[in-house]
Design an enzyme around this catalytic site. Structure first.
Site, mmCIF file in Angstrom:
data_model
loop_
_atom_site.group_PDB
_atom_site.id
_atom_site.type_symbol
_atom_site.label_atom_id
_atom_site.label_comp_id
_atom_site.label_asym_id
_atom_site.label_seq_id
_atom_site.Cartn_x
_atom_site.Cartn_y
_atom_site.Cartn_z
ATOM 1 N N CYS A 112 -4.843 23.153 -0.535
ATOM 2 C CA CYS A 112 -3.857 23.487 -1.564
ATOM 3 C C CYS A 112 -4.087 24.845 -2.242
ATOM 4 O O CYS A 112 -3.128 25.612 -2.404
ATOM 5 C CB CYS A 112 -3.702 22.366 -2.577
ATOM 6 S SG CYS A 112 -5.156 21.418 -2.977
ATOM 7 N N ARG A 141 -16.083 17.865 3.785
ATOM 8 C CA ARG A 141 -16.449 17.119 2.582
ATOM 9 C C ARG A 141 -17.838 16.533 2.812
ATOM 10 O O ARG A 141 -18.066 15.834 3.800
ATOM 11 C CB ARG A 141 -15.423 16.014 2.301
ATOM 12 C CG ARG A 141 -14.039 16.577 2.015
ATOM 13 C CD ARG A 141 -12.999 15.519 1.740
ATOM 14 N NE ARG A 141 -11.679 16.134 1.603
ATOM 15 C CZ ARG A 141 -10.549 15.450 1.431
ATOM 16 N NH1 ARG A 141 -10.595 14.119 1.346
ATOM 17 N NH2 ARG A 141 -9.389 16.081 1.338
ATOM 18 N N GLN A 159 -6.666 17.839 9.066
ATOM 19 C CA GLN A 159 -5.551 17.055 8.555
ATOM 20 C C GLN A 159 -4.263 17.872 8.565
ATOM 21 O O GLN A 159 -4.297 19.103 8.518
ATOM 22 C CB GLN A 159 -5.836 16.535 7.148
ATOM 23 C CG GLN A 159 -6.106 17.584 6.100
ATOM 24 C CD GLN A 159 -6.458 16.971 4.754
ATOM 25 O OE1 GLN A 159 -6.449 15.757 4.578
ATOM 26 N NE2 GLN A 159 -6.751 17.811 3.779
ATOM 27 N N ASP A 161 -2.035 19.188 6.622
ATOM 28 C CA ASP A 161 -2.037 19.507 5.195
ATOM 29 C C ASP A 161 -0.788 20.328 4.877
ATOM 30 O O ASP A 161 -0.654 21.462 5.344
ATOM 31 C CB ASP A 161 -3.302 20.311 4.879
ATOM 32 C CG ASP A 161 -3.807 20.071 3.472
ATOM 33 O OD1 ASP A 161 -3.070 19.475 2.678
ATOM 34 O OD2 ASP A 161 -4.945 20.479 3.181
ATOM 35 N N HIS A 163 2.388 21.604 1.975
ATOM 36 C CA HIS A 163 2.739 21.807 0.568
ATOM 37 C C HIS A 163 4.151 22.364 0.472
ATOM 38 O O HIS A 163 4.553 23.211 1.280
ATOM 39 C CB HIS A 163 1.749 22.753 -0.111
ATOM 40 C CG HIS A 163 0.370 22.186 -0.179
ATOM 41 N ND1 HIS A 163 -0.561 22.384 0.825
ATOM 42 C CD2 HIS A 163 -0.230 21.389 -1.103
ATOM 43 C CE1 HIS A 163 -1.681 21.740 0.509
ATOM 44 N NE2 HIS A 163 -1.505 21.139 -0.647
ATOM 45 N N LYS A 243 0.575 10.051 -7.004
ATOM 46 C CA LYS A 243 0.906 10.145 -5.583
ATOM 47 C C LYS A 243 1.439 8.828 -5.038
ATOM 48 O O LYS A 243 1.145 7.750 -5.560
ATOM 49 C CB LYS A 243 -0.325 10.559 -4.784
ATOM 50 C CG LYS A 243 -1.535 9.653 -4.947
ATOM 51 C CD LYS A 243 -2.756 10.202 -4.224
ATOM 52 C CE LYS A 243 -3.997 9.355 -4.507
ATOM 53 N NZ LYS A 243 -5.208 9.861 -3.807
ATOM 54 N N HIS A 289 2.353 18.012 -2.615
ATOM 55 C CA HIS A 289 1.305 17.955 -1.598
ATOM 56 C C HIS A 289 1.616 16.780 -0.668
ATOM 57 O O HIS A 289 1.906 15.677 -1.158
ATOM 58 C CB HIS A 289 -0.075 17.705 -2.221
ATOM 59 C CG HIS A 289 -0.412 18.587 -3.380
ATOM 60 N ND1 HIS A 289 -1.466 19.479 -3.375
ATOM 61 C CD2 HIS A 289 0.144 18.693 -4.621
ATOM 62 C CE1 HIS A 289 -1.546 20.088 -4.540
ATOM 63 N NE2 HIS A 289 -0.576 19.633 -5.312
#
Length: 416
Positions: A112, A141, A159, A161, A163, A243, A289
């Protein structure tokens, strides 16, 4: 119960090692599957008006501090320290008087802040809004070693990902677009059931209650307008946004949380995002997101356990052509060549091994279709088809096999 690691070993897809705990070593067959999923998802995102981008794997500490990740997730981030900025002219070696600046970077756990940087790289106009960006983002991570579990919990993963930068009035449409993608993608992988949960504000969070009220109302209102049942989960939202979490159900009745979409009023405020509206004034967008699959590695692990293998359109070897003897070798080679020209991922097994041995080995490798060819099939222009997990076999005209494989070409075209 199937274990995805055992299935992956039988199919020669990937393995894990102590040298890189929580990270996958992809073999050629496994990378075929991984790339097929990427290609499929790329087509899906393109059809829903997303533009693909790519951002750096490491971002500076100052950016992570601004986004709040440094405070919230510092212990789960891989930090790269003692990097020095070279201020010397023309790339020459630094002298004793030059100033070296120690910088801290972190490998990104999500994309992000990078996508915000791409948004801010240009002056934006209402004519561009909504702006939809997606990336197959490599995330790191630093999960505790005791929590690592094959593909299900990793330290490095990719992933989808994405936005979106839009107006508040666009939110129902964008959430509906996301849920349409979920239905389309999950059905392609054989999942017909999924549940929606809306995770609400946690105790420790960014932003005012007024912003959280608007964000939570947007998610609830969208589900109601679009006709989706949902469950509320108080306190389970991210620190910056509530979310929707989408959980699929596999054939064993297990629930897996995969897709997610977040409505975020806080990051646009923190990063001072804006676009020029119709009146020529600066207006702040809403940031959304989303990820349909989540971790692709985890998605593959779930799929392997759900099906005990892979669906025909995704399998690294879709059809194995196995000849019974040398007398049928020419027809086997012709069948193999025609399948390859169609774009089918086929392999030819025309060695001296017995047909029973070939069938046993190919079944252990989870090949979905085995086309057995003998003298009779060569004379008749047919193949004997054996489906994975189904006893017995069926003789069909090769032209019929071509037609049946062409019927799923909409998936094969994006997954070959």
């Amino acid at each position: 119960m199937y274990d995805h690691r055992s299935i992956a070993k039988a199919m020669n897809l990937f393995h894990f090692e102590e040298h890189s705990p929580g990270m996958v070593f992809w073999h050629p067959m496994g990378l075929r599957v991984f790339r097929a999923i990427e290609d499929f998802m790329r087509r899906v995102y393109q059809s829903h008006a997303f533009e693909e981008v790519r951002s750096p794997i490491a971002l500076s500490r100052s950016l992570w501090e601004k986004s709040g990740h440094w405070e919230k997730f510092r212990n789960n981030m891989f930090v790269v320290g003692n990097m020095q900025q070279d201020n010397s002219a023309n790339g020459e070696a630094q002298n004793a008087d030059s100033q070296a600046v120690n910088l801290d970077y972190a490998l990104k756990p999500m994309s992000c802040p990078a996508h915000i940087a791409i948004y801010k790289a240009d002056k934006r106009s209402y004519r561009e809004i909504p702006i939809r960006l997606m990336e197959f983002g490599v995330a790191h991570r630093n999960e505790p070693s005791g929590t690592l579990s094959g593909c299900m919990r990793l330290r490095q993963f990719v992933q989808d990902d994405a936005h979106i930068f839009c107006r508040e009035k666009d939110l129902i449409g964008e959430i509906g677009n996301f849920l349409d993608m979920v239905k389309e993608v999950y059905a392609a992988f054989g999942y017909e059931k999924f549940a929606i949960r809306i995770s609400l504000r946690p105790e420790q969070r960014f932003g005012s209650d007024a912003l959280w009220d608007r964000a939570e109302a947007a998610l609830i209102n969208a589900c109601q307008v679009l006709g989706y049942a949902y469950e509320l989960l108080p306190g389970e939202g991210a620190y910056y946004a509530p979310k929707i979490e989408v959980s699929l159900e596999d054939r064993l009745g297990r629930s897996w949380q995969c897709g997610t979409i977040q409505v975020d009023f806080n990051f646009p405020q923190i990063f001072e995002l804006s676009f020029v509206n119709q009146e020529g004034k600066l207006e702040q967008p809403v940031m959304v997101h989303q990820a349909v699959l989540g971790s692709i590695e985890r998605w593959i692990g779930i799929l392997l356990e759900n099906q005990g293998g892979l669906p025909l359109w995704l399998a690294p070897v879709q059809v194995a052509v196995a000849s019974i003897s040398e007398k049928s070798a020419d027809w086997a080679e012709a069948v193999f060549a025609r399948l390859r020209r169609m774009g089918i991922r086929a392999e030819l097994y025309a060695d001296d091994a017995t047909i029973s041995k070939k069938i046993r080995e190919l079944s252990e490798r989870k090949v979905p279709l085995i086309a057995i060819v003998g003298e009779r099939e060569a004379a008749n222009g047919t193949v004997n088809l054996r489906h994975l997990g189904v006893s017995g076999q069926e003789e069909v005209a090769f032209a019929q096999l071509e037609e049946e494989l062409s019927s799923c070409q909409n998936y094969l075209a994006v997954a070959r």
